[in-house]
Design a protein around this motif. Structure first.
Motif, PDB file in Angstrom:
ATOM      1  N   PHE A 216     -20.273   9.048  95.529  1.00  0.00           N
ATOM      2  CA  PHE A 216     -18.836   8.588  95.636  1.00  0.00           C
ATOM      3  C   PHE A 216     -18.782   7.534  96.547  1.00  0.00           C
ATOM      4  O   PHE A 216     -19.374   7.752  97.850  1.00  0.00           O
ATOM      5  N   LYS A 217     -17.931   6.624  96.636  1.00  0.00           N
ATOM      6  CA  LYS A 217     -17.621   5.603  97.630  1.00  0.00           C
ATOM      7  C   LYS A 217     -16.328   6.284  98.333  1.00  0.00           C
ATOM      8  O   LYS A 217     -15.498   6.988  97.605  1.00  0.00           O
ATOM      9  N   ALA A 218     -15.995   5.663  99.465  1.00  0.00           N
ATOM     10  CA  ALA A 218     -14.890   5.808 100.045  1.00  0.00           C
ATOM     11  C   ALA A 218     -13.852   5.186  99.242  1.00  0.00           C
ATOM     12  O   ALA A 218     -13.802   4.039  98.766  1.00  0.00           O
ATOM     13  N   PRO A 219     -12.675   6.012  98.853  1.00  0.00           N
ATOM     14  CA  PRO A 219     -11.551   5.431  98.064  1.00  0.00           C
ATOM     15  C   PRO A 219     -10.918   4.095  98.739  1.00  0.00           C
ATOM     16  O   PRO A 219     -10.631   4.175  99.988  1.00  0.00           O
ATOM     17  N   GLU A 220     -10.623   2.950  97.752  1.00  0.00           N
ATOM     18  CA  GLU A 220     -10.032   1.806  98.541  1.00  0.00           C
ATOM     19  C   GLU A 220      -8.633   2.254  98.567  1.00  0.00           C
ATOM     20  O   GLU A 220      -7.812   1.534  99.460  1.00  0.00           O
ATOM     21  N   VAL A 221      -7.954   3.095  97.988  1.00  0.00           N
ATOM     22  CA  VAL A 221      -6.763   3.603  98.049  1.00  0.00           C
ATOM     23  C   VAL A 221      -6.705   4.962  98.555  1.00  0.00           C
ATOM     24  O   VAL A 221      -7.396   5.752  97.668  1.00  0.00           O
ATOM     25  N   PRO A 222      -5.820   5.520  99.294  1.00  0.00           N
ATOM     26  CA  PRO A 222      -5.873   6.909  99.632  1.00  0.00           C
ATOM     27  C   PRO A 222      -5.540   7.630  98.342  1.00  0.00           C
ATOM     28  O   PRO A 222      -4.500   7.374  97.727  1.00  0.00           O
ATOM     29  N   ILE A 223      -6.252   9.014  98.069  1.00  0.00           N
ATOM     30  CA  ILE A 223      -5.977   9.795  97.294  1.00  0.00           C
ATOM     31  C   ILE A 223      -5.077  10.986  97.600  1.00  0.00           C
ATOM     32  O   ILE A 223      -5.547  11.595  98.803  1.00  0.00           O
ATOM     33  N   VAL A 224      -3.995  11.276  97.157  1.00  0.00           N
ATOM     34  CA  VAL A 224      -3.266  12.702  97.822  1.00  0.00           C
ATOM     35  C   VAL A 224      -3.906  13.709  96.953  1.00  0.00           C
ATOM     36  O   VAL A 224      -3.606  13.857  95.812  1.00  0.00           O
TER      37      VAL A 224
END
Length: 308
Positions: A216-224
Motif C-alpha cells: 500500500f502507498k500512503a493515501p494522497e487524500v485522507p481516508i476516514v
C-alpha cells in the motif's frame, strides 16, 4: 466549499448499474472487463443484465459494486473535482482506498474479490436495521437477544439507524422484541452473512494474509476509517484497519461527523443509489449531498457544484 467523496457498500447493487455510464463513456468498459478477467466470473454481465439473484451473491456483489463505484469516481476525478476526504461504508471503503491513491484499481479489485469470496464462505448469519432507538437501547437489545446466539452492533449508520448482526436465531429474536427496547421499527436485511460480527473471524484471519502481501502507498487524500471514524494517512495503518473492519462495527455516523467537523459541507456519493446521502443528512442535517450513478446525475452534480 470543502468536498468529501463517499462510496456505498453491499446492498446497493441492482441490475443495470453502470450500463448507461459505459454506453456514454465507452472507455469505462475496460474496468468491467478487468473485473471479469480477475474474478473469472461475468461481473459486467451481472451488473448490466443480471440476473438479480446472482448479482446479489456476496462473491459477485462485492467486485460488481466496487467496479461501478470506481468508474463513477473516475468520471468526477477526470473533471477536476478534488475532495478533502474520502470514505466508504464497509465494502465502499475499498473504493475510497483506490480513489485515495493508496492502491491501484487492479490490486484493490483483487483484494475485494478475495474479500467477497471469504465472506461468502463464512457461517450463515443475518442482519437487521433497528430504527428509532438509541445506541444504549440497541446494546441492551443485543444483550437480551444473546441468549439465542451470537449478536452484536454492526453499523452505527445514523443517530436513528443502527444495524445488528449475528446468528440467524438471535437476530430474528431481536427483531421480534425490538419495540420493547425503544425501536420504532426493525427491518431484516437481505443478506446471508453476519457482516461485522464475530462470525467473520475466520474470514478476517484468512483475508489478513492477502492484505499483508499487497504493498500500500500512503493515501494522497485522507481516508476516514470505518473502524475508528478518524482520518488515516499512513498505508500500514490503513492495511490494519481494513482487516479489522471485517469484525468491527462500521462507525459511519462518526465518519460523517469527523468530516463535517473538519470543514466538509458537501458530500458526493459515487455509486448506485442514494443510501449514504440519506444517512449523511440524518447525521448532519445542513450538509449538501449529491449522487453520481449515471450520465444524468453526473451532469446535474457537476453543474450544481459549478454554481456553488
Amino acid at each position: 466549499m470543502a468536498l468529501a467523496f463517499v462510496f456505498p457498500g453491499q446492498g446497493v447493487q441492482r441490475v443495470g448499474m453502470g450500463k448507461s455510464l459505459v454506453k456514454a463513456f465507452p472507455e469505462l468498459r475496460e474496468f468491467y472487463a478487468m473485473a471479469d478477467r480477475l474474478t473469472g466470473r461475468p461481473i459486467s454481465k451481472l451488473c448490466f443484465d443480471g440476473p438479480d439473484d446472482e448479482l446479489t451473491l456476496t462473491i459477485n456483489a462485492q467486485p460488481a459494486i466496487f467496479t461501478t463505484c470506481f468508474v463513477c469516481w473516475v468520471l468526477v476525478a477526470e473533471r477536476g473535482l478534488q475532495p478533502k476526504f474520502v470514505a466508504g461504508h464497509s465494502l465502499g471503503e475499498w473504493t475510497a482506498v483506490a480513489a485515495s491513491g493508496a492502491l491501484e484499481f487492479e490490486d484493490a479489485l483483487r483484494l475485494v474479490a478475495k474479500r467477497g469470496e471469504l465472506m461468502h464462505q463464512a457461517p450463515v448469519g443475518s442482519m437487521a436495521a433497528i430504527l428509532g432507538a438509541s445506541l444504549a437501547q440497541v446494546e441492551k437489545l443485543c444483550q437480551a437477544a444473546a441468549e439465542k446466539g451470537v449478536i452484536t452492533v454492526a453499523n452505527y449508520n445514523a443517530p436513528d439507524q443502527i444495524v445488528i448482526s449475528g446468528e440467524v436465531t438471535a437476530v430474528e429474536y431481536a427483531v421480534q422484541i425490538a419495540r420493547q427496547f425503544g425501536a420504532v421499527k426493525a427491518v431484516p436485511l437481505k443478506v446471508s452473512g453476519a457482516f461485522h460480527s464475530p462470525l467473520m473471524h475466520a474470514a478476517k484471519e484468512q483475508f489478513r494474509f492477502y492484505v499483508e502481501q499487497t504493498p500500500f502507498k500512503a493515501p494522497e487524500v485522507p481516508i476516514v476509517a470505518n473502524v475508528t471514524g478518524q482520518p488515516v494517512t499512513d498505508g500500514d495503518a490503513l492495511k490494519r484497519l481494513l482487516v479489522e473492519q471485517l469484525t468491527s462495527p462500521v462507525r459511519w455516523a462518526d465518519c460523517v461527523r469527523t468530516m463535517y467537523e473538519q470543514g466538509v459541507r458537501v458530500f458526493v456519493e459515487l455509486g448506485p443509489g442514494r443510501v449514504l446521502a440519506g444517512l449523511v443528512r440524518r447525521t448532519v442535517p445542513d450538509a449538501v449531498t449529491f449522487c453520481v450513478e449515471d450520465p444524468k446525475s453526473l451532469e446535474e452534480t457537476l453543474n450544481a457544484l459549478d454554481s456553488m
